[in-house]
Design an enzyme around this catalytic site. Structure first.
Site, PDB file in Angstrom:
ATOM      1  N   HIS A 196       0.841  -1.211   0.000  1.00 25.59           N
ATOM      2  CA  HIS A 196       0.000   0.000   0.000  1.00 25.59           C
ATOM      3  C   HIS A 196       0.872   1.255   0.000  1.00 25.59           C
ATOM      4  CE1 HIS A 196      -2.680  -3.009   2.131  1.00 25.59           C
ATOM      5  NE2 HIS A 196      -3.464  -2.620   1.146  1.00 25.59           N
ATOM      6  N   LYS A 204      -0.846  -7.297  -8.081  1.00 24.01           N
ATOM      7  CA  LYS A 204      -1.044  -8.638  -7.499  1.00 24.01           C
ATOM      8  C   LYS A 204      -2.485  -9.080  -7.746  1.00 24.01           C
ATOM      9  CE  LYS A 204      -1.692  -9.449  -3.070  1.00 24.01           C
ATOM     10  NZ  LYS A 204      -2.872 -10.327  -2.856  1.00 24.01           N
TER      11      LYS A 204
END
Ligand code: PAF
Length: 282
Positions: A39, A151
């Site tokens: 993040h 991802k």
């Protein structure tokens, strides 16, 4: 500087409108919290590209099926805010479910074909939940750009499709997967793994490396590439395979025969009760 933290959609919208009036650009990093280096890398990229950065932290009930881990999904707001502070985030939006889905809420946003295979096949309704919440987040934060990790390759493809199909005026930016030193893709769900499972989880990365090696040796046959990944996963007793797929990176349709210029090898594997995903572009 401390970011402004609010759970109120109206306040976010007003803050963003004030920025826009000053001609400032806005980047959005949508998250479900329990922030990690993955993040942080999205936030850093958003900082580079935009004048202001908003992060949303919301564990979205609509993208979990009743049998999934909504209640146990890891949460740590203090740590999340520390990361947001350290990364220079301007605004944190952390609504309660009732603020996103008040009584009477009855709208959903669904992408059809792209969302139906891979994770969509084993998690029915998941991407409708994702698209619904992301549409709302776009309307609340009016971002010029929004950042998602590669991802979740299918999520990225589905959100790009949704934005294009619905004429959403936002650039969807895909960012590289961040990995642990041993290669495991960073994920909030890694926190579920015990020590033995954590070791076993490396089979995902190893399977992708075997697929890459097969291609490097000159193989173009999709079935052979898939078989190499499958073999690596089957060697791990704690792994229960959900899917192993070699697909076109845009349409996400199964590659037939020889792969073209590019293909995506995508995996979803249960390690114990934890479902992990990973992928590589070959
Ligand atoms: O990738 C996630 O964390 C979530 O699916 C997202 C995009 C924040 C929507 O809830």
């Amino acid at each position: 500087m401390n970011p402004e933290v609010t759970s109120e959609p109206e306040r976010v919208l007003n803050a963003v409108k004030a920025w826009k009036k000053q001609g400032l650009s806005v980047g959005l990093v949508p998250t479900m919290g329990f922030l990690h280096e993955g993040h942080a890398s999205l936030i850093r990229r958003a900082r580079l590209d935009n004048d202001r950065v908003a992060v949303s932290i919301f564990v979205n009930p609509k993208q979990f099926s009743p049998s999934e881990d909504l209640d146990s999904y890891p949460r740590d707001m203090e740590h999340d805010l520390e990361i947001c502070r350290a990364e220079g985030v301007d605004l944190v939006f952390n609504p309660e479910p009732g603020q996103m889905y008040p009584d009477g809420f009855q709208t959903s946003v669904a992408v059809d074909k792209l969302a139906s295979g891979l994770c969509g096949a084993s998690r029915p309704g998941h991407f409708t939940g994702v698209c619904t919440v992301v549409s709302k987040l776009f309307n609340i934060t009016r971002p010029d750009r929004a950042y998602f990790g590669r991802k979740d390759a299918q999520q990225l493809a589905v959100i790009k499709r949704m934005a294009r199909d619905m004429n959403m005026d936002v650039e969807i930016v895909g960012c590289p997967t961040v990995r642990e030193p041993d290669g495991l893709a960073k994920s909030s769900r890694n926190s579920y793994l015990d020590a033995e499972e954590r070791k076993a989880a490396l089979c995902l990365r190893n399977a992708l490396l075997r697929a890459e090696e097969t291609v490097a040796r000159g193989t173009k046959d999709a079935a052979e590439i898939r078989a190499a990944a499958l073999k690596a996963l089957e060697a791990e007793p704690l792994a229960r395979i959900d899917y192993v797929a070699v697909v076109d990176p845009d349409s996400l349709e199964d590659a037939q025969g020889e792969i073209g210029e590019k293909a995506l090898v995508a995996l979803a594997v249960f390690i114990g009760r934890t479902r992990l995903i990973d992928n590589t572009l070959i």
